[in-house]
Write a protein that holds these residues in place. Structure first.
Motif, PDB file in Angstrom:
ATOM      1  N   UNK A  14     -15.307  36.496 -36.282  1.00 51.84           N
ATOM      2  CA  UNK A  14     -15.260  35.542 -36.737  1.00 51.84           C
ATOM      3  C   UNK A  14     -13.767  34.686 -35.732  1.00 51.84           C
ATOM      4  N   UNK A  15     -12.834  35.192 -35.145  1.00 50.23           N
ATOM      5  CA  UNK A  15     -12.373  34.088 -34.217  1.00 50.23           C
ATOM      6  C   UNK A  15     -13.489  33.363 -33.180  1.00 50.23           C
ATOM      7  N   UNK A  16     -14.521  33.951 -32.881  1.00 49.91           N
ATOM      8  CA  UNK A  16     -14.956  33.732 -31.719  1.00 49.91           C
ATOM      9  C   UNK A  16     -15.777  32.759 -32.557  1.00 49.91           C
ATOM     10  N   UNK A  17     -16.202  32.996 -34.022  1.00 51.63           N
ATOM     11  CA  UNK A  17     -17.272  31.577 -34.118  1.00 51.63           C
ATOM     12  C   UNK A  17     -16.516  30.325 -34.684  1.00 51.63           C
ATOM     13  N   UNK A  18     -15.782  30.937 -35.493  1.00 57.64           N
ATOM     14  CA  UNK A  18     -14.627  29.227 -34.941  1.00 57.64           C
ATOM     15  C   UNK A  18     -13.874  28.734 -34.569  1.00 57.64           C
ATOM     16  N   UNK A  19     -13.635  29.537 -32.472  1.00 57.42           N
ATOM     17  CA  UNK A  19     -13.025  28.587 -31.273  1.00 57.42           C
ATOM     18  C   UNK A  19     -14.854  28.200 -31.434  1.00 57.42           C
ATOM     19  N   UNK A  20     -15.868  28.684 -31.362  1.00 59.51           N
ATOM     20  CA  UNK A  20     -16.812  27.199 -31.149  1.00 59.51           C
ATOM     21  C   UNK A  20     -17.290  26.847 -32.166  1.00 59.51           C
ATOM     22  N   UNK A  21     -16.457  26.269 -32.895  1.00 61.07           N
ATOM     23  CA  UNK A  21     -17.053  25.658 -33.563  1.00 61.07           C
ATOM     24  C   UNK A  21     -15.822  23.764 -33.757  1.00 61.07           C
ATOM     25  N   UNK A  22     -14.988  24.668 -32.597  1.00 59.58           N
ATOM     26  CA  UNK A  22     -13.870  23.621 -32.158  1.00 59.58           C
ATOM     27  C   UNK A  22     -12.408  23.657 -32.764  1.00 59.58           C
ATOM     28  N   UNK A  23     -11.963  25.174 -33.149  1.00 62.25           N
ATOM     29  CA  UNK A  23     -11.107  24.926 -33.659  1.00 62.25           C
ATOM     30  C   UNK A  23      -9.881  25.621 -32.629  1.00 62.25           C
ATOM     31  N   UNK A  26      -5.996  29.519 -32.766  1.00 63.38           N
ATOM     32  CA  UNK A  26      -6.290  30.611 -34.270  1.00 63.38           C
ATOM     33  C   UNK A  26      -5.459  31.345 -34.172  1.00 63.38           C
ATOM     34  N   UNK A  27      -5.488  31.761 -35.028  1.00 63.07           N
ATOM     35  CA  UNK A  27      -3.952  33.304 -34.871  1.00 63.07           C
ATOM     36  C   UNK A  27      -4.445  34.405 -36.084  1.00 63.07           C
ATOM     37  N   UNK A  28      -4.854  35.839 -36.260  1.00 64.87           N
ATOM     38  CA  UNK A  28      -5.233  36.546 -36.870  1.00 64.87           C
ATOM     39  C   UNK A  28      -3.453  37.003 -37.900  1.00 64.87           C
ATOM     40  N   UNK A  29      -3.893  37.057 -39.465  1.00 68.21           N
ATOM     41  CA  UNK A  29      -3.167  37.167 -40.093  1.00 68.21           C
ATOM     42  C   UNK A  29      -2.812  39.133 -40.130  1.00 68.21           C
ATOM     43  N   UNK A  30      -1.384  38.948 -40.884  1.00 63.04           N
ATOM     44  CA  UNK A  30      -0.712  40.606 -40.884  1.00 63.04           C
ATOM     45  C   UNK A  30      -2.433  41.088 -42.468  1.00 63.04           C
ATOM     46  N   UNK A  31      -2.997  42.317 -41.746  1.00 60.58           N
ATOM     47  CA  UNK A  31      -3.931  42.515 -42.580  1.00 60.58           C
ATOM     48  C   UNK A  31      -4.838  42.618 -41.489  1.00 60.58           C
ATOM     49  N   UNK A  32      -6.103  41.585 -42.691  1.00 62.32           N
ATOM     50  CA  UNK A  32      -7.408  41.105 -41.948  1.00 62.32           C
ATOM     51  C   UNK A  32      -7.867  39.808 -42.062  1.00 62.32           C
ATOM     52  N   UNK A  33      -6.700  39.223 -42.574  1.00 58.81           N
ATOM     53  CA  UNK A  33      -6.966  37.430 -42.711  1.00 58.81           C
ATOM     54  C   UNK A  33      -7.033  37.005 -40.996  1.00 58.81           C
ATOM     55  N   UNK A  34      -6.935  35.344 -41.148  1.00 59.29           N
ATOM     56  CA  UNK A  34      -6.769  34.700 -39.929  1.00 59.29           C
ATOM     57  C   UNK A  34      -6.664  33.330 -40.626  1.00 59.29           C
ATOM     58  N   UNK A  35      -6.002  32.468 -39.487  1.00 60.45           N
ATOM     59  CA  UNK A  35      -5.527  30.882 -39.965  1.00 60.45           C
ATOM     60  C   UNK A  35      -6.367  30.716 -38.491  1.00 60.45           C
ATOM     61  N   UNK A  50     -20.790  28.256 -42.282  1.00 63.41           N
ATOM     62  CA  UNK A  50     -21.439  28.306 -41.178  1.00 63.41           C
ATOM     63  C   UNK A  50     -20.765  29.837 -40.559  1.00 63.41           C
ATOM     64  N   UNK A  51     -19.356  29.999 -41.509  1.00 63.68           N
ATOM     65  CA  UNK A  51     -18.844  31.757 -41.570  1.00 63.68           C
ATOM     66  C   UNK A  51     -19.524  32.693 -42.806  1.00 63.68           C
ATOM     67  N   UNK A  52     -20.614  31.979 -43.081  1.00 67.11           N
ATOM     68  CA  UNK A  52     -20.799  32.782 -44.540  1.00 67.11           C
ATOM     69  C   UNK A  52     -20.009  32.865 -45.710  1.00 67.11           C
ATOM     70  N   UNK A  53     -19.107  32.389 -45.191  1.00 68.63           N
ATOM     71  CA  UNK A  53     -18.509  32.309 -46.923  1.00 68.63           C
ATOM     72  C   UNK A  53     -18.686  30.942 -48.395  1.00 68.63           C
ATOM     73  N   UNK A  54     -18.088  32.020 -49.441  1.00 66.49           N
ATOM     74  CA  UNK A  54     -18.293  31.097 -50.156  1.00 66.49           C
ATOM     75  C   UNK A  54     -17.334  29.647 -50.388  1.00 66.49           C
ATOM     76  N   UNK A  55     -16.246  30.091 -49.689  1.00 69.56           N
ATOM     77  CA  UNK A  55     -15.410  28.475 -49.510  1.00 69.56           C
ATOM     78  C   UNK A  55     -14.476  28.960 -48.281  1.00 69.56           C
ATOM     79  N   UNK A  56     -13.331  28.600 -48.153  1.00 66.46           N
ATOM     80  CA  UNK A  56     -12.486  28.532 -47.723  1.00 66.46           C
ATOM     81  C   UNK A  56     -10.667  27.896 -48.236  1.00 66.46           C
ATOM     82  N   UNK A  57      -9.671  28.299 -47.790  1.00 68.64           N
ATOM     83  CA  UNK A  57      -8.633  27.691 -48.629  1.00 68.64           C
ATOM     84  C   UNK A  57      -8.477  26.397 -47.261  1.00 68.64           C
TER      85      UNK A  57
END
Length: 252
Positions: A14-23, A26-35, A50-57
């Motif tokens: 996910x981190x690499x894909x966000x960077x490829x999309x122009x982030x 990027x910062x990992x959050x506590x647990x398994x999340x990312x901002x 692009x990330x294969x998720x239903x929605x993003x907050x």
């Protein structure tokens, strides 16, 4: 306008894909999340697909360095062998903006082998330049700013780094203070630099150095001429990402 996204569940890439999309950050959050901070050219819907998720907050991004640097939160700044910590605020000076990094580079060069006994930081903002000078061995620093809120932030950063006993903060511009300094730093904008040139030059001591930053490369010659007319000698120009810093010294 960039925006922030928070993802609760992420994959291994996910981190690499966000960077490829122009982030922008990027910062990992506590647990398994990312901002991440995303540019507005990538819509949340496109991002979800692009990330294969239903929605993003999605939430508003918070601008740093006068909306010109976008980061999730300030990072410690490495100054020589020391680390400078900064409080989270809107005052200019995360240490990441090209105008600030140019000044930091010029500051290191200016004191290499000949540390001045004091430095003046004009437009002190968050205090990053004045505090960096103190960490590099300058005994005392004076920071001035026309924004009282910036002075409060600079004072907080000085306390955070146990440097408040060596930093003097004054409300106003160079015309409101007296005296001269062997090293003067001014990271503002081209128009104010030209306007304050006579007052600023009077603050430069005998054979002192002056570092001017916040200058779009396209108008660097205009700023240079304004200071040469007042007797300052051009030493060199440093350019990064369309911004220029000028290093000058007094001929008197």
């Amino acid at each position: 306008m960039p925006y922030r996204i928070d993802l609760g569940t992420t994959g291994a890439d996910t981190l690499n894909r966000l960077i490829d999309l122009g982030a922008l950050d990027v910062e990992p959050l506590t647990g398994s999340g990312v901002a991440a901070l995303m540019p507005d050219r990538v819509t949340p819907g496109e991002l979800a697909r692009e990330l294969g998720v239903d929605e993003v907050r999605v939430s508003p991004a918070v601008g740093r360095d006068a909306d010109s640097v976008w980061i999730l939160r300030p990072r410690p700044i490495q100054v020589g062998a020391a680390t400078l910590r900064m409080v989270d605020s809107e005052a200019f000076g995360t240490g990441l903006h090209p105008t600030t990094t140019l000044c930091l580079d010029a500051l290191r060069d200016a004191i290499d082998g000949a540390v001045p006994d004091r430095v003046l930081d004009v437009g002190v903002g968050s205090g990053v330049l004045a505090l960096a000078a103190l960490l590099l061995g300058v005994p005392r620093a004076t920071g001035i700013d026309i924004d009282g809120e910036a002075l409060l932030v600079a004072a907080g950063n000085a306390r955070l780094n146990a440097l408040d006993g060596r930093l003097e903060l004054i409300l106003g511009g160079p015309e409101r203070i007296a005296g001269t300094w062997p090293l003067v730093l001014a990271n503002v904008l081209a128009a104010p630099l030209i306007e304050m040139a006579p007052a600023l030059v009077r603050r430069v001591g005998h054979r002192g150095q002056l570092v001017l930053s916040g200058i779009p490369a396209s108008v660097a010659d205009d700023v240079d001429r304004a200071y040469r007319r007042l007797g300052m000698h051009y030493v060199r120009a440093m350019t990064r990402e369309g911004w220029t810093a000028l290093v000058m010294h007094a001929t008197w």
